[in-house]
Design a protein around this motif. Structure first.
Motif, PDB file in Angstrom:
ATOM      1  N   ALA A 271       9.507 -10.318 -16.764  1.00 23.03           N
ATOM      2  CA  ALA A 271       8.203 -10.877 -16.141  1.00 23.03           C
ATOM      3  C   ALA A 271       7.139  -9.856 -16.577  1.00 23.03           C
ATOM      4  CB  ALA A 271       8.386 -11.228 -14.616  1.00 23.03           C
ATOM      5  N   TYR A 272       7.111  -8.791 -16.545  1.00 26.75           N
ATOM      6  CA  TYR A 272       6.228  -7.718 -16.864  1.00 26.75           C
ATOM      7  C   TYR A 272       5.729  -7.971 -18.187  1.00 26.75           C
ATOM      8  CZ  TYR A 272       3.532  -3.180 -17.842  1.00 26.75           C
ATOM      9  OH  TYR A 272       2.681  -2.442 -18.121  1.00 26.75           O
ATOM     10  N   MET A 273       6.875  -7.941 -19.257  1.00 27.18           N
ATOM     11  CA  MET A 273       6.594  -7.962 -20.654  1.00 27.18           C
ATOM     12  C   MET A 273       5.808  -9.541 -20.946  1.00 27.18           C
ATOM     13  SD  MET A 273       9.857  -6.473 -22.256  1.00 27.18           S
ATOM     14  CE  MET A 273       9.744  -6.764 -23.774  1.00 27.18           C
ATOM     15  N   SER A 274       6.322 -10.670 -20.213  1.00 22.90           N
ATOM     16  CA  SER A 274       5.629 -11.818 -20.420  1.00 22.90           C
ATOM     17  C   SER A 274       4.295 -11.836 -20.058  1.00 22.90           C
ATOM     18  CB  SER A 274       6.450 -12.788 -19.577  1.00 22.90           C
ATOM     19  OG  SER A 274       7.838 -12.963 -20.081  1.00 22.90           O
ATOM     20  N   LYS A 275       3.760 -11.171 -18.877  1.00 18.73           N
ATOM     21  CA  LYS A 275       2.662 -11.088 -18.442  1.00 18.73           C
ATOM     22  C   LYS A 275       1.905 -10.294 -19.426  1.00 18.73           C
ATOM     23  CE  LYS A 275      -0.616  -8.307 -16.166  1.00 18.73           C
ATOM     24  NZ  LYS A 275      -1.047  -7.052 -16.365  1.00 18.73           N
ATOM     25  N   LYS A 276       2.340  -9.215 -19.734  1.00 20.46           N
ATOM     26  CA  LYS A 276       1.346  -8.501 -20.739  1.00 20.46           C
ATOM     27  C   LYS A 276       1.330  -9.397 -22.285  1.00 20.46           C
ATOM     28  CE  LYS A 276       0.879  -4.507 -20.927  1.00 20.46           C
ATOM     29  NZ  LYS A 276      -0.526  -3.769 -20.638  1.00 20.46           N
ATOM     30  N   GLN A 277       2.269  -9.989 -22.692  1.00 22.52           N
ATOM     31  CA  GLN A 277       2.134 -11.083 -23.951  1.00 22.52           C
ATOM     32  C   GLN A 277       0.998 -11.998 -23.700  1.00 22.52           C
ATOM     33  OE1 GLN A 277       3.546 -10.477 -26.756  1.00 22.52           O
ATOM     34  NE2 GLN A 277       2.632 -12.166 -27.572  1.00 22.52           N
ATOM     35  N   ILE A 278       1.231 -12.771 -22.536  1.00 20.71           N
ATOM     36  CA  ILE A 278       0.220 -13.986 -22.237  1.00 20.71           C
ATOM     37  C   ILE A 278      -1.036 -13.484 -22.140  1.00 20.71           C
ATOM     38  CG2 ILE A 278      -0.194 -15.563 -20.426  1.00 20.71           C
ATOM     39  CD1 ILE A 278       2.821 -15.918 -19.959  1.00 20.71           C
ATOM     40  N   TRP A 279      -1.473 -12.170 -21.635  1.00 26.11           N
ATOM     41  CA  TRP A 279      -2.771 -12.174 -21.223  1.00 26.11           C
ATOM     42  C   TRP A 279      -3.215 -10.919 -22.260  1.00 26.11           C
ATOM     43  CZ3 TRP A 279      -5.482 -14.624 -17.709  1.00 26.11           C
ATOM     44  CH2 TRP A 279      -4.859 -15.302 -16.969  1.00 26.11           C
ATOM     45  N   ALA A 280      -2.496 -10.771 -23.442  1.00 28.39           N
ATOM     46  CA  ALA A 280      -2.932  -9.707 -24.314  1.00 28.39           C
ATOM     47  C   ALA A 280      -4.212 -10.127 -24.821  1.00 28.39           C
ATOM     48  CB  ALA A 280      -1.970  -9.558 -25.505  1.00 28.39           C
ATOM     49  N   ALA A 281      -4.629 -11.237 -25.094  1.00 33.55           N
ATOM     50  CA  ALA A 281      -5.684 -11.828 -25.932  1.00 33.55           C
ATOM     51  C   ALA A 281      -7.154 -11.600 -24.945  1.00 33.55           C
ATOM     52  CB  ALA A 281      -5.642 -12.952 -26.755  1.00 33.55           C
ATOM     53  N   VAL A 282      -6.874 -11.661 -23.650  1.00 30.76           N
ATOM     54  CA  VAL A 282      -7.765 -11.902 -22.815  1.00 30.76           C
ATOM     55  C   VAL A 282      -8.737 -10.326 -22.539  1.00 30.76           C
ATOM     56  CG1 VAL A 282      -8.521 -12.522 -20.276  1.00 30.76           C
ATOM     57  CG2 VAL A 282      -6.682 -13.646 -21.453  1.00 30.76           C
ATOM     58  N   LYS A 283      -9.812 -10.360 -22.825  1.00 34.29           N
ATOM     59  CA  LYS A 283     -10.822  -9.359 -22.636  1.00 34.29           C
ATOM     60  C   LYS A 283     -11.250  -9.387 -21.491  1.00 34.29           C
ATOM     61  CE  LYS A 283      -9.509  -7.805 -26.936  1.00 34.29           C
ATOM     62  NZ  LYS A 283      -8.403  -6.586 -27.018  1.00 34.29           N
ATOM     63  N   PRO A 284     -11.276  -8.188 -20.817  1.00 37.22           N
ATOM     64  CA  PRO A 284     -12.219  -8.126 -19.375  1.00 37.22           C
ATOM     65  C   PRO A 284     -13.584  -8.181 -19.757  1.00 37.22           C
ATOM     66  CG  PRO A 284     -11.091  -5.996 -19.883  1.00 37.22           C
ATOM     67  CD  PRO A 284     -10.865  -7.001 -21.114  1.00 37.22           C
ATOM     68  N   ARG A 285     -14.434  -8.907 -19.134  1.00 34.04           N
ATOM     69  CA  ARG A 285     -15.892  -9.028 -19.034  1.00 34.04           C
ATOM     70  C   ARG A 285     -16.414  -7.546 -18.633  1.00 34.04           C
ATOM     71  NH1 ARG A 285     -18.066 -14.618 -16.160  1.00 34.04           N
ATOM     72  NH2 ARG A 285     -16.716 -15.987 -17.602  1.00 34.04           N
ATOM     73  N   SER A 286     -17.583  -7.227 -19.639  1.00 36.65           N
ATOM     74  CA  SER A 286     -18.112  -6.088 -19.227  1.00 36.65           C
ATOM     75  C   SER A 286     -19.490  -6.370 -18.425  1.00 36.65           C
ATOM     76  CB  SER A 286     -18.612  -5.500 -20.634  1.00 36.65           C
ATOM     77  OG  SER A 286     -19.635  -6.372 -21.319  1.00 36.65           O
ATOM     78  N   ARG A 287     -19.602  -5.636 -17.284  1.00 34.93           N
ATOM     79  CA  ARG A 287     -20.865  -5.799 -16.627  1.00 34.93           C
ATOM     80  C   ARG A 287     -21.850  -4.794 -16.909  1.00 34.93           C
ATOM     81  NH1 ARG A 287     -17.990  -6.365 -10.525  1.00 34.93           N
ATOM     82  NH2 ARG A 287     -16.459  -8.171 -11.169  1.00 34.93           N
ATOM     83  N   ASP A 288     -23.060  -5.480 -17.207  1.00 36.69           N
ATOM     84  CA  ASP A 288     -24.197  -4.640 -17.429  1.00 36.69           C
ATOM     85  C   ASP A 288     -24.920  -4.173 -16.245  1.00 36.69           C
ATOM     86  OD1 ASP A 288     -23.757  -5.413 -20.124  1.00 36.69           O
ATOM     87  OD2 ASP A 288     -24.987  -6.967 -20.331  1.00 36.69           O
TER      88      ASP A 288
END
Length: 288
Positions: A271-288
């Protein structure tokens, strides 16, 4: 704005109330625990012993039944304990778990007299047992049991190791623990006595036990496997047998538990590896 402040104020007050209540409960409990043992010392407190820590084969996560010991324990129960104590939740057919075959179980059951109904008259009678029958009680009812045992009804032993703290060690220690009151006890507590009909045993909470010593001498029973039947040996054997009657699936439960734990560990990693694979392309938003 005022409404929001009111809601926040109520939340703060409620939080303070529960915090004060929790602190009060903690302080009260701590004070009680610290002071409850400050009273006058009693003989029961000073001379009561906790059970010995025996090393049974079924202890621990990898424990297994010692079938030879369980069979010896059945012998002790049959020749000693069954005169007073019932085993009402154990059927004769359950003895297959102790390594007995069908013919042996049928012969064992047939040697017992169990309650039955006369098909011609409908009256209560006794008949030879069948493998589907349960171990019979040594007394017809509770009144007869009390009358034969100084008004103390012997407990059923089917679940006794589950009904007592550290049950297996307790049973083994109690059976081997009968003795005369030590001299130190009578010197420190001159008022202590063993009333008529009771017996001193330091492993019993009140020190005085209504049950007479059931194991009175070495070689009181004869084991088929040639093991010497000393009092400690008999007490541990019957304690192990009663651990089996209370939970015959104990070893199977342990054996099942390990594959389950391994599966859960594997599933967690997957489950942990699947979570890393699924969300790998999602970049966190940067807050100015």
């Amino acid at each position: 704005m005022k409404q929001l402040l009111s809601v926040r104020l109520v939340g703060i007050l409620a939080g303070l109330f529960f915090a004060v209540a929790a602190l009060w409960a903690f302080a009260t409990g701590a004070f009680t625990a610290a002071t409850e043992g400050l009273g006058e010392e009693t003989a029961e407190h000073a001379f009561h012993k906790y059970p010995e820590d025996y090393d049974f084969a079924f202890d621990g996560p990898f424990g297994r039944w010692d079938v030879a010991q369980l069979q010896r324990g059945l012998t002790v129960y049959e020749q000693v304990c069954a005169a007073c104590h019932s085993l009402k939740f154990v059927a004769f057919r359950d003895l297959a778990g102790l390594g007995y075959d069908e013919a042996q179980i049928k012969a064992f059951a047939a040697s017992k007299q169990v309650p039955g109904i006369d098909p011609r008259t409908g009256e209560t009678t006794l008949r030879p047992g069948l493998p589907t029958d349960y171990f019979p009680s040594p007394y017809p009812n509770a009144v007869a049991a009390a009358a034969a045992n100084n008004n103390a009804i012997p407990p059923d032993l089917s679940l006794i190791t589950k009904a007592r703290h550290d049950g297996v060690n307790y049973v083994a220690s109690l059976l081997a623990g009968y003795q005369a009151p030590p001299a130190e006890l009578t010197q420190e507590f001159p008022e202590f006595t063993v009333p008529p009909g009771l017996h001193y045993n330091p492993y019993f909470a009140t020190l005085n036990l209504a049950m007479a010593p059931p194991l009175t001498a070495n070689d009181q029973v004869t084991y088929d496997d040639g093991t010497r039947a000393t009092i400690p040996q008999m007490s541990q054997d019957v304690a192990a047998f009663l651990a089996w009657t209370a939970e015959p699936t104990l070893v199977k439960r342990k054996q099942t538990g390990w594959p389950v734990l391994i599966f859960l560990l594997f599933a967690t990693v997957l489950a942990y590896m699947s979570k890393k694979q699924i969300w790998a392309a999602v970049k966190p938003r940067s807050r100015d």
